[in-house]
Design a protein around this motif. Structure first.
Motif, mmCIF file in Angstrom:
data_model
loop_
_atom_site.group_PDB
_atom_site.id
_atom_site.type_symbol
_atom_site.label_atom_id
_atom_site.label_comp_id
_atom_site.label_asym_id
_atom_site.label_seq_id
_atom_site.Cartn_x
_atom_site.Cartn_y
_atom_site.Cartn_z
ATOM 1 N N UNK A 120 -3.512 7.676 51.445
ATOM 2 C CA UNK A 120 -2.478 7.872 50.606
ATOM 3 C C UNK A 120 -1.049 7.230 51.495
ATOM 4 N N UNK A 121 -1.647 7.112 52.821
ATOM 5 C CA UNK A 121 -0.453 6.700 53.700
ATOM 6 C C UNK A 121 0.219 4.875 53.705
ATOM 7 N N UNK A 122 -1.570 4.503 53.489
ATOM 8 C CA UNK A 122 -1.690 3.393 53.821
ATOM 9 C C UNK A 122 -1.373 2.581 52.523
ATOM 10 N N UNK B 286 6.304 1.940 51.446
ATOM 11 C CA UNK B 286 7.570 2.797 51.327
ATOM 12 C C UNK B 286 7.796 3.402 50.953
ATOM 13 N N UNK B 287 6.891 4.425 49.018
ATOM 14 C CA UNK B 287 7.109 4.641 48.460
ATOM 15 C C UNK B 287 7.493 6.054 49.066
ATOM 16 N N UNK B 288 6.606 6.944 49.737
ATOM 17 C CA UNK B 288 6.927 7.909 50.158
ATOM 18 C C UNK B 288 7.253 7.746 51.866
ATOM 19 N N UNK B 289 8.748 8.687 51.451
ATOM 20 C CA UNK B 289 8.709 8.866 53.682
ATOM 21 C C UNK B 289 7.752 9.670 54.262
ATOM 22 N N UNK C 280 15.532 5.557 44.481
ATOM 23 C CA UNK C 280 15.437 6.870 43.469
ATOM 24 C C UNK C 280 14.143 6.534 43.204
ATOM 25 N N UNK C 281 13.609 6.736 43.972
ATOM 26 C CA UNK C 281 11.938 6.984 43.254
ATOM 27 C C UNK C 281 11.281 7.876 42.649
#
Length: 214
Positions: free
Chosen positions: A13-15, A19-22, A93-94
Protein backbone atom coordinates in the motif's frame (compact mmCIF):
# COMPACT_ATOMS: atom_id res chain seq x y z
CA UNK A 1 3.18 -15.37 9.53
CA UNK A 2 0.73 -12.75 10.81
CA UNK A 3 3.53 -10.19 11.12
CA UNK A 4 4.90 -11.00 7.66
CA UNK A 5 1.47 -10.57 6.07
CA UNK A 6 0.79 -7.30 7.89
CA UNK A 7 4.17 -5.91 6.84
CA UNK A 8 3.61 -7.03 3.24
CA UNK A 9 0.23 -5.27 3.16
CA UNK A 10 1.75 -2.05 4.50
CA UNK A 11 4.63 -2.24 2.01
CA UNK A 12 2.38 -2.78 -1.02
CA UNK A 13 0.00 0.00 0.00
CA UNK A 14 2.86 2.40 0.74
CA UNK A 15 4.37 1.84 -2.68
CA UNK A 16 1.07 1.69 -4.54
CA UNK A 17 -0.79 4.66 -3.05
CA UNK A 18 1.92 7.27 -3.51
CA UNK A 19 0.57 10.74 -2.68
CA UNK A 20 -2.98 9.47 -2.20
CA UNK A 21 -2.12 8.97 1.49
CA UNK A 22 0.09 10.94 3.86
CA UNK A 23 0.34 8.03 6.28
CA UNK A 24 0.42 4.27 5.60
CA UNK A 25 1.31 2.09 8.60
CA UNK A 26 0.20 -0.64 10.97
CA UNK A 27 -2.65 0.51 13.21
CA UNK A 28 -1.53 1.75 16.61
CA UNK A 29 -4.72 3.17 18.08
CA UNK A 30 -4.55 6.42 16.11
CA UNK A 31 -8.31 6.66 15.61
CA UNK A 32 -8.98 6.16 19.32
CA UNK A 33 -7.04 9.30 20.15
CA UNK A 34 -8.96 12.58 20.15
CA UNK A 35 -5.67 14.40 19.62
CA UNK A 36 -5.28 12.77 16.18
CA UNK A 37 -3.13 15.03 14.05
CA UNK A 38 -5.19 15.62 10.93
CA UNK A 39 -2.05 16.65 9.09
CA UNK A 40 -1.32 12.93 8.83
CA UNK A 41 -4.53 12.43 6.84
CA UNK A 42 -5.43 10.91 4.42
CA UNK A 43 -4.37 7.89 6.43
CA UNK A 44 -4.35 4.16 5.65
CA UNK A 45 -3.90 1.77 8.58
CA UNK A 46 -3.52 -2.02 8.57
CA UNK A 47 -4.43 -4.31 11.46
CA UNK A 48 -4.93 -8.02 12.17
CA UNK A 49 -8.53 -8.84 13.00
CA UNK A 50 -8.43 -12.48 14.13
CA UNK A 51 -8.51 -15.84 12.35
CA UNK A 52 -10.21 -19.20 12.08
CA UNK A 53 -8.27 -22.46 11.74
CA UNK A 54 -9.48 -25.49 9.79
CA UNK A 55 -8.03 -29.00 9.37
CA UNK A 56 -6.82 -29.86 5.88
CA UNK A 57 -6.92 -33.64 6.32
CA UNK A 58 -9.01 -36.29 8.04
CA UNK A 59 -6.05 -37.17 10.28
CA UNK A 60 -5.96 -33.61 11.55
CA UNK A 61 -2.19 -33.27 11.16
CA UNK A 62 -2.28 -30.31 8.77
CA UNK A 63 -4.14 -27.01 9.13
CA UNK A 64 -5.02 -23.90 7.16
CA UNK A 65 -5.48 -20.50 8.76
CA UNK A 66 -7.92 -17.98 7.31
CA UNK A 67 -6.84 -14.69 8.85
CA UNK A 68 -8.81 -11.47 8.69
CA UNK A 69 -7.00 -8.20 8.09
CA UNK A 70 -8.60 -4.79 8.15
CA UNK A 71 -7.44 -1.80 6.12
CA UNK A 72 -8.73 1.47 7.58
CA UNK A 73 -8.93 4.54 5.35
CA UNK A 74 -9.46 7.92 7.01
CA UNK A 75 -9.80 11.36 5.44
CA UNK A 76 -10.57 14.81 6.78
CA UNK A 77 -13.51 16.89 5.59
CA UNK A 78 -11.98 20.07 4.19
CA UNK A 79 -15.30 21.50 2.96
CA UNK A 80 -18.18 19.09 3.42
CA UNK A 81 -19.19 15.55 4.26
CA UNK A 82 -19.78 14.89 0.57
CA UNK A 83 -16.25 16.04 -0.31
CA UNK A 84 -14.87 13.77 2.42
CA UNK A 85 -16.50 10.80 0.74
CA UNK A 86 -16.26 11.71 -2.93
CA UNK A 87 -13.23 14.00 -3.05
CA UNK A 88 -13.09 17.56 -4.35
CA UNK A 89 -11.69 19.73 -7.10
CA UNK A 90 -8.56 20.51 -5.11
CA UNK A 91 -5.90 17.79 -5.33
CA UNK A 92 -5.68 17.79 -1.54
CA UNK A 93 -9.33 16.79 -1.23
CA UNK A 94 -8.94 13.03 -1.52
CA UNK A 95 -12.18 11.26 -0.77
CA UNK A 96 -12.72 8.06 1.18
CA UNK A 97 -14.37 6.52 -1.89
CA UNK A 98 -11.19 7.11 -3.88
CA UNK A 99 -9.07 5.47 -1.21
CA UNK A 100 -11.43 2.50 -0.95
CA UNK A 101 -11.12 1.95 -4.69
CA UNK A 102 -7.34 2.38 -4.59
CA UNK A 103 -6.91 -0.11 -1.74
CA UNK A 104 -9.10 -2.72 -3.43
CA UNK A 105 -7.36 -2.19 -6.76
CA UNK A 106 -3.99 -2.82 -5.09
CA UNK A 107 -4.97 -5.75 -2.85
CA UNK A 108 -7.83 -7.82 -4.32
CA UNK A 109 -6.60 -11.38 -5.20
CA UNK A 110 -2.95 -10.48 -4.47
CA UNK A 111 -0.69 -13.22 -3.05
CA UNK A 112 1.83 -10.86 -1.39
CA UNK A 113 4.84 -12.59 -2.84
CA UNK A 114 3.45 -16.06 -2.18
CA UNK A 115 2.69 -15.53 1.51
CA UNK A 116 -1.04 -16.20 1.14
CA UNK A 117 -3.72 -17.57 -1.15
CA UNK A 118 -5.32 -14.80 -3.26
CA UNK A 119 -6.59 -12.09 -0.91
CA UNK A 120 -10.38 -12.15 -0.65
CA UNK A 121 -12.27 -8.90 0.04
CA UNK A 122 -15.06 -9.51 2.56
CA UNK A 123 -16.79 -6.25 3.47
CA UNK A 124 -16.54 -2.47 3.74
CA UNK A 125 -17.87 -0.88 6.93
CA UNK A 126 -18.35 2.71 8.06
CA UNK A 127 -16.32 3.49 11.18
CA UNK A 128 -17.42 7.10 11.51
CA UNK A 129 -18.85 9.73 9.22
CA UNK A 130 -17.83 13.36 9.66
CA UNK A 131 -16.78 12.75 13.28
CA UNK A 132 -15.24 15.65 15.20
CA UNK A 133 -11.52 15.42 16.07
CA UNK A 134 -10.53 18.72 17.70
CA UNK A 135 -11.18 21.35 15.00
CA UNK A 136 -11.46 18.88 12.10
CA UNK A 137 -14.10 16.44 10.93
CA UNK A 138 -12.92 12.95 9.91
CA UNK A 139 -14.55 10.18 7.89
CA UNK A 140 -13.23 6.61 8.05
CA UNK A 141 -14.08 3.21 6.59
CA UNK A 142 -12.78 -0.31 7.24
CA UNK A 143 -12.08 -2.70 4.34
CA UNK A 144 -11.97 -6.32 5.50
CA UNK A 145 -9.88 -9.02 3.81
CA UNK A 146 -9.43 -12.74 4.27
CA UNK A 147 -5.85 -13.99 3.90
CA UNK A 148 -5.59 -17.80 3.88
CA UNK A 149 -2.34 -19.72 4.28
CA UNK A 150 -1.22 -23.25 5.10
CA UNK A 151 0.19 -23.59 8.59
CA UNK A 152 3.60 -25.06 9.40
CA UNK A 153 3.32 -28.82 10.03
CA UNK A 154 2.60 -29.52 13.74
CA UNK A 155 5.30 -30.93 15.99
CA UNK A 156 5.30 -34.66 16.62
CA UNK A 157 3.66 -35.62 19.90
CA UNK A 158 5.93 -34.78 22.83
CA UNK A 159 8.57 -33.04 20.66
CA UNK A 160 9.84 -29.48 20.88
CA UNK A 161 11.12 -27.34 17.99
CA UNK A 162 14.66 -28.07 16.81
CA UNK A 163 17.66 -25.75 17.05
CA UNK A 164 17.95 -23.31 14.13
CA UNK A 165 20.17 -20.30 13.44
CA UNK A 166 18.05 -19.18 10.48
CA UNK A 167 16.11 -15.99 11.38
CA UNK A 168 13.69 -16.74 8.53
CA UNK A 169 12.60 -19.99 10.17
CA UNK A 170 9.24 -19.79 11.98
CA UNK A 171 10.85 -21.70 14.86
CA UNK A 172 13.82 -19.33 15.21
CA UNK A 173 12.23 -17.62 18.24
CA UNK A 174 12.56 -20.80 20.31
CA UNK A 175 16.32 -20.91 19.76
CA UNK A 176 16.67 -17.15 20.16
CA UNK A 177 14.88 -17.14 23.52
CA UNK A 178 16.53 -20.26 24.94
CA UNK A 179 13.39 -22.41 25.02
CA UNK A 180 13.58 -26.18 25.38
CA UNK A 181 14.51 -27.86 22.10
CA UNK A 182 14.45 -31.39 20.73
CA UNK A 183 17.60 -32.95 19.22
CA UNK A 184 18.02 -32.30 15.53
CA UNK A 185 16.53 -35.11 13.45
CA UNK A 186 19.20 -37.29 11.79
CA UNK A 187 19.77 -36.77 8.07
CA UNK A 188 19.30 -39.74 5.75
CA UNK A 189 22.68 -39.99 4.01
CA UNK A 190 22.70 -43.54 2.58
CA UNK A 191 20.21 -46.16 1.50
CA UNK A 192 21.60 -49.68 1.10
CA UNK A 193 20.13 -53.09 0.51
CA UNK A 194 20.03 -56.00 -1.92
CA UNK A 195 18.18 -56.64 -5.16
CA UNK A 196 16.88 -60.22 -5.31
CA UNK A 197 16.22 -62.16 -8.53
CA UNK A 198 13.57 -64.82 -7.73
CA UNK A 199 14.39 -66.76 -10.94
CA UNK A 200 18.12 -67.27 -10.33
CA UNK A 201 18.26 -66.55 -6.61
CA UNK A 202 21.00 -63.99 -7.26
CA UNK A 203 21.41 -61.13 -4.80
CA UNK A 204 22.99 -57.86 -5.88
CA UNK A 205 23.87 -55.33 -3.16
CA UNK A 206 23.32 -51.60 -3.77
CA UNK A 207 24.25 -48.42 -1.92
CA UNK A 208 22.67 -45.05 -2.78
CA UNK A 209 23.92 -41.76 -1.36
CA UNK A 210 21.13 -39.23 -0.89
CA UNK A 211 21.54 -35.67 -2.13
CA UNK A 212 21.86 -32.95 0.50
CA UNK A 213 19.96 -29.71 -0.15
CA UNK A 214 22.07 -26.64 0.42
Amino acid sequence: MITEIENALVDRLTRGLGQLANTVKSYGGELDDESLGTGRLPMVLVTFGGARIEPMSVRGNAFRTSAQFVVIVAVRSLRSNQAARQGGVDKREIGANQLIYAVRRLLDTQRLGGLVKPLKPLAIRTLFNNAQFRSEKVTAYAIEYEAAFDDVAPLEDGHYPEQTSDPASPDFMFSHYAAELSPTSPILEHVDGKLYDPMSGAKVPFDVETANEK
